[in-house]
Write an enzyme that holds these catalytic residues in place. Sequence first.
Site, PDB file in Angstrom:
ATOM      1  CB  SER A  56       0.451  28.723   7.913  1.00 39.85           C
ATOM      2  OG  SER A  56       0.901  29.961   7.400  1.00 39.85           O
ATOM      3  CG  HIS A 223      -9.145  25.704  10.269  1.00 42.78           C
ATOM      4  ND1 HIS A 223     -10.188  26.162   9.491  1.00 42.78           N
ATOM      5  CD2 HIS A 223      -8.022  26.244   9.742  1.00 42.78           C
ATOM      6  CE1 HIS A 223      -9.721  26.954   8.552  1.00 42.78           C
ATOM      7  NE2 HIS A 223      -8.405  27.025   8.676  1.00 42.78           N
ATOM      8  N   GLY A 413       9.395  -8.162   5.679  1.00 38.90           N
ATOM      9  CA  GLY A 413       8.111  -8.707   6.081  1.00 38.90           C
ATOM     10  C   GLY A 413       7.133  -9.042   4.982  1.00 38.90           C
ATOM     11  CG  ASP A 414       8.078  -8.140   0.814  1.00 35.16           C
ATOM     12  OD1 ASP A 414       8.990  -8.842   1.300  1.00 35.16           O
ATOM     13  OD2 ASP A 414       8.209  -7.496  -0.234  1.00 35.16           O
ATOM     14  CB  THR A 457      13.735 -10.598  -4.418  1.00 34.90           C
ATOM     15  OG1 THR A 457      14.161  -9.236  -4.289  1.00 34.90           O
ATOM     16  CG2 THR A 457      14.918 -11.470  -4.795  1.00 34.90           C
ATOM     17  CB  SER A 458      10.050 -14.350  -3.608  1.00 37.17           C
ATOM     18  OG  SER A 458      10.821 -14.363  -2.430  1.00 37.17           O
ATOM     19  CB  THR A 512      19.184 -17.072  -1.067  1.00 34.43           C
ATOM     20  OG1 THR A 512      19.817 -18.153  -1.781  1.00 34.43           O
ATOM     21  CG2 THR A 512      20.180 -15.938  -0.839  1.00 34.43           C
TER      22      THR A 512
END
Length: 586
Positions: A56, A223, A413-414, A457-458, A512
Amino acid sequence: MSAKHFIHDPTHLVNTALLSIPHTNPSVQCDQPNKIIHIKPSSTPSQVSLVSGGGSGHEPSFASFVGPGLLSGCVAGTIFASPSAEQVRRCILHRVDKDKGVLVIVMNYTGDVLNFGMGVEKARAKGINVDMVVVGDDAGVGRKKGGKVGRRGIAGTVLVVKIAGAAAARGASLQEVTRVAQLVADNTVSIGSSLSHVHVPGRREPADDELKAGQVEIGMGIHNEPGSERKSTDLPGLVKTMLSHCLDVADQDRSFSTITETDQVVLLVNNLGGVSPLELAGITNEVVEQLAGTFAIKPVRILAGTFMTSLNGLGFSISLLRVADTGLAGASMLELLDAPAEASGWSAAISSSTWTRRDEMLKSEEQVDEEQVQPSDLRVDYAQAKTTLTTALNRLIEAEPDVTRYDTIVGDGDCGIGLKRGAQALLKMLETEKTTDDLLILVNQIIQVVEVSMDGTSGAIYAIFLNALAHGLRQNAPASPQPVTVEIWANALDSSLKALGNYTPAQPGDRTLMDALCPFVDTLSKTASIEKAAAAAQKGAQGTRGMKASLGRTVYVGGKGFEEVPDPGAHGLAELLLGLSDGLNK
């Protein structure tokens, strides 16, 4: 709970994982005491049964490949350990249809070969017609190192199982299915690489064997076995090495493949468990491009996804299959690969007809012409506009670290990276696009870049605002060619701000970018001064420090720190507007 696992008992983990499979595929059953997954009786017409398995930890291989069109049964061991011969015997004798014979497909690992082989011999002793195919496709192990053991079996085994399973489902005899399985195995070569070793639940791993930062292990087994080398390289360099190990006929130690540019080739890019789908897609593209550019190989089938893992291994493997004649009437290797399968772990669902039409669709693909912008009577000094925009965009790029830091505190953070990406794309546009004195053409050039290069969004807000600005400029354009005035800019900006209000309820005080944009537009209308308007934008952005957000991601991002930093979007916009003011004064 373990810091690395939700289920830290390896025995409980394997048992519950096997129990989950019938939940996702009602055509199979779980024999938990023997760790066997098998097709329910009468779920499929009588055919040659395919059995596989092993330790497995390689899911979805092989338990989730049990189902019509693939495996008839799977025997699972504990994590990274072979099942016992008794488990294999029970599967062949009691859990799969034996009337047409049974083919066992196993990867070339000593424990698997011995235990499955013993189970096969026990079944034969009972009069069952059983064959066994051992797959060794790993080019990470050269001839010298492999010795008498030979190559390990890795993800190429998945292609053997899929094609042989489809042949069995078509009614091929045991002799035919065995021959096809061996044909696929003989024509498959694979290699894997990983950035780290994996942690096995319930096991203490040696810390001194871990890879250093920036290192990758090439040829690592599934493995945790060591590969052929460790090196520091980037993705293109890594893929180049991996493909060379698979395809370089001059390498006498590991030249296992005879694939050339004249062959039809199937490519399998396999996730070893810890690579995100996004990153695996980038890896796949790199492999495809290098195959075409370096080896003139354009795969006729490309499979990318999670097929055979090494728990959560932070790596991937590449498998290449040279398509050969199966000798089966009306059943080519590609048709068998494309044939439908009803197993929860099989994720390649593109039909043969779609693949056949691929080149046709690429040839007939029409290029969409760019929409022509209607000329306007608004004139602009392009040289001055370029200087002003360049100054503003460079100021925005310089502000990116601060914007990113602020957004890391109050958002995801973007924001800074998105603004920087858009600014860099606009700078490139200013260097490559044809000069124009038509303001509307210039604004639309900017809009096209923003819409493509900025997301989130920006990006949406900037794109909506700029499109509305273009409309506002056209509405305020003079009847004959004239330079654009501050009054025209102010009127157009005011109308575009109102248009933006149709898509967002944000107002000053909501923390904003509107806290910077609205003061800029209002001050420009009142004073006709870009310098004063930019200063108002800066003041509005700074005023967001300590302001509690009522819109945007900041509303539901927890933690502290928003009191000390301005809204990142407002700060970024203010820096851009201050840059426009600086540029005009040059």
